[in-house]
Design an enzyme around this catalytic site. Structure first.
Site, PDB file in Angstrom:
ATOM      1  NE  ARG A  54     -36.913  37.560  53.850  1.00  0.00           N
ATOM      2  CZ  ARG A  54     -36.763  38.344  52.756  1.00  0.00           C
ATOM      3  NH1 ARG A  54     -35.578  38.740  52.388  1.00  0.00           N
ATOM      4  NH2 ARG A  54     -37.813  38.698  52.062  1.00  0.00           N
ATOM      5  CE1 TYR A 107     -18.445  23.074  64.550  1.00  0.00           C
ATOM      6  CE2 TYR A 107     -19.462  23.980  62.584  1.00  0.00           C
ATOM      7  CZ  TYR A 107     -19.566  23.291  63.770  1.00  0.00           C
ATOM      8  OH  TYR A 107     -20.788  22.809  64.170  1.00  0.00           O
ATOM      9  CG  ASP A 178     -15.409  30.163  64.308  1.00  0.00           C
ATOM     10  OD1 ASP A 178     -15.596  30.557  65.477  1.00  0.00           O
ATOM     11  OD2 ASP A 178     -16.055  29.241  63.785  1.00  0.00           O
ATOM     12  CE  LYS A 203     -21.278  25.332  69.201  1.00  0.00           C
ATOM     13  NZ  LYS A 203     -20.347  25.461  68.095  1.00  0.00           N
TER      14      LYS A 203
END
Ligand SMILES: *Cc1c(COP(=O)(O)O)cnc(C)c1O
Length: 380
Positions: A54, A107, A178, A203
């Protein structure tokens, strides 16, 4: 970094055991210790051998190291999605009572994070046009965090990141951008003075429409805060197999971006002269300082009389869908996005025109793509 240098960097073998070119997929939830002292030392913070996936995993670390190098940052941390990277980064940097200054046409799910999650927790966000962020630094006064995306979503407006980062710094705010559209191949925001970069690796970085992932890159202090708080406690870690796919994606990222960019330049040039196209939004080198080229993601506004649903349905090589950045060409009509269900619609709030259609140009033959677009425009 120059694209050629980046290509050489990303093509470097991993240096794994037995001369392996690629990192092993260490699909293990935990890593064990040989004796009590080794375990206690690790918990006390001595050394950094892996403990629990984790928080830390060697395959994930290989991807993180490549991203830190590519973005010229001190450190990187990977996540289960781009939104996990965005939320963990923002939540590590703001607290109750803070204000975020954000660029318009951010976004949509970042907007929902600010409006539907953070606002009820006492963090408010205001939104500003690109030109205002560049030329009205007083708008950033009092902000804790300046959240940027360049080019932004759907409208593809590119901004002068160095200028806005300098305004943010002068206002005492931390800046986050971003960089999913440009990837490290076309733009290096940290070198332009931005404090932290986030990516949807779903992407171009993954590049094959088979992985959802994210990553944040920044200085050691910011990444340390994320690693201490929002990575382990929100828990949106990246899995080893996905990390391995992203290492694989990064190998070909510069070559793919060159192809996407060449196709986009050809198509954008022809669309700009097409009578059924009113506007083309396809930023490239020269449209913003620090932007070195074009990716394959652009949008167009259809001229009056052309029908977006008819255009979309007439396309043969472009699939209809969300996301972008893969090998395949995709189309997404804003008209449908404006009708998306939910309590608030960011595309409507930002005033996205219903005639806008987003195109993600894939790796197909550019002439085939042009012929398909031309016949669909004729049919629209
Ligand atoms: C897709 C996308 C995101 C979100 O990434 P996920 O991996 O889907 O969570 C963030 N920013 C931009 C610009 C995107 O296109």
């Amino acid at each position: 970094m120059e694209p050629d240098m980046l290509a050489t960097l990303l093509a470097a073998p991993f240096g794994g055991p037995d001369g392996a070119m690629t990192p092993p997929i260490q699909q293990s939830s935990l890593f064990s210790f040989d004796n009590y002292q080794a375990f206690e030392d690790r918990l006390a913070g001595l050394g950094d051998r892996p403990l629990y996936t984790r928080v830390q995993n060697p395959t994930v670390a290989a991807f993180e190291a490549m991203m830190a190098q590519a973005e010229q940052g001190e450190a990187a941390v990977a996540f289960a999605s781009g939104m996990a990277a965005i939320s963990a980064t923002v939540l590590a940097l703001v607290r109750h009572g803070d204000r975020i200054a954000c660029v318009e046409h951010v976004y949509p799910d970042a907007w929902r994070l600010f409006e539907q999650v953070l606002r009820p927790f006492g963090v408010t966000t205001d939104y500003h046009p690109v030109a205002a962020m560049e030329h009205e630094p007083q708008r950033l006064a009092g902000a804790r965090l300046v959240y940027l995306e360049s080019p932004n979503s759907l409208m593809m407006q590119a901004m002068d990141l160095a200028r806005v980062a300098a305004h943010a710094r002068a206002a005492g705010a931390v800046s986050v951008v971003d960089n999913s559209w440009a990837t490290p191949v076309l733009q290096n925001p940290l070198a332009l003075g931005v404090d932290a970069v986030v990516h949807s690796a779903s992407k171009y970085i993954g590049g094959h429409s088979d992985t959802v992932a994210g990553v944040a890159i920044a200085n050691a202090d910011i990444i340390g805060r994320i690693r201490a708080l929002t990575l382990p406690l929100l828990g949106a870690k990246l899995g080893p197999f996905e990390a391995w796919l992203l290492v694989r994606g990064l190998r070909t990222l510069p070559a793919r971006m060159a192809r996407h960019g060449a196709t986009a330049t050809l198509i954008a040039g022809r669309l700009a002269h097409h009578p059924r196209v009113a506007r083309v939004h396809a930023p490239g080198a020269g449209d913003a300082p620090g932007l070195r080229g074009r990716s394959g993601l652009m949008s167009i506004e259809l001229a009056e009389g052309a029908d977006a649903p008819r255009f979309v349905d007439a396309l043969r090589l472009f699939r209809i869908g969300v996301s972008w950045g893969g090998f395949e060409s995709l189309v997404m009509p804003a008209r449908a996005v404006l009708r998306q269900a939910g309590p608030q619609n960011p595309a409507r709030c930002f005033g996205v025109p219903p005639t806008l259609v987003r195109l993600s140009l894939g790796l197909e033959d550019p002439q085939d793509l042009w012929r398909d677009l031309a016949q669909a425009l004729a049919a629209a």
